[in-house]
Write a protein that holds these residues in place. Structure first.
Motif: not given
Length: 138
Positions: A31-40, A45-57, A111-117
């Motif tokens: 993942f890119a440093e500012d990448g995001i996972v939205e699953d679903p 239950g994984f994301d009650p606010e529905g904003k996704g999980h952004r950043g590697k942490e 979706k990947v960035n220009e470096t393939g992350k």
């Protein structure tokens, strides 16, 4: 560029391989440093606010919450469509957890960035529909 050389397809396949291998470090590194996972995508239950999980942490924390708790995950994808810097896989993600198998049918995009992350991993599947497939393994 051949079909297997598309950068989003390569990243998606690498992501799936890391999950199958249970390799959290390799998965997060995709993942890119500012990448995001939205699953679903959207509130769950994984994301009650529905904003996704952004950043590697946050992405690593998503692994601990959603992936690490499974016994196995299979990607049963029938097709994929690469356009621009994105790809959509269609099919089923089969998770085994606590002696039960659950199938999540849907569309899974990378979706990947220009470096393939990986800049964004978005999974379009319905929780209630997936839970209705739960059955004992064996």
């Amino acid at each position: 560029m051949t079909i297997t050389e598309h950068p989003a397809r390569a990243a998606g396949l690498a992501s799936q391989a890391a999950v199958r291998a249970r390799d959290k470090q390799a998965w997060v590194a995709l993942f890119a440093e500012d990448g995001i996972v939205e699953d679903p995508v959207g509130p769950s239950g994984f994301d009650p606010e529905g904003k996704g999980h952004r950043g590697k942490e946050a992405i690593a924390a998503f692994w601990d919450m959603a992936i690490a708790k499974t016994d196995s995950i299979e990607f049963l994808f029938g097709d994929s469509f690469a356009c621009g810097n994105e790809i959509a896989f269609t099919g089923t993600i089969r998770s085994t957890l606590g002696g039960h198998r659950i199938d999540a049918e849907g569309v899974f995009t990378y979706k990947v960035n220009e470096t393939g992350k990986i800049a964004a991993l978005r999974a379009f599947w319905e929780v209630d529909r997936a839970m209705a497939t739960a059955k004992p393994v064996g």
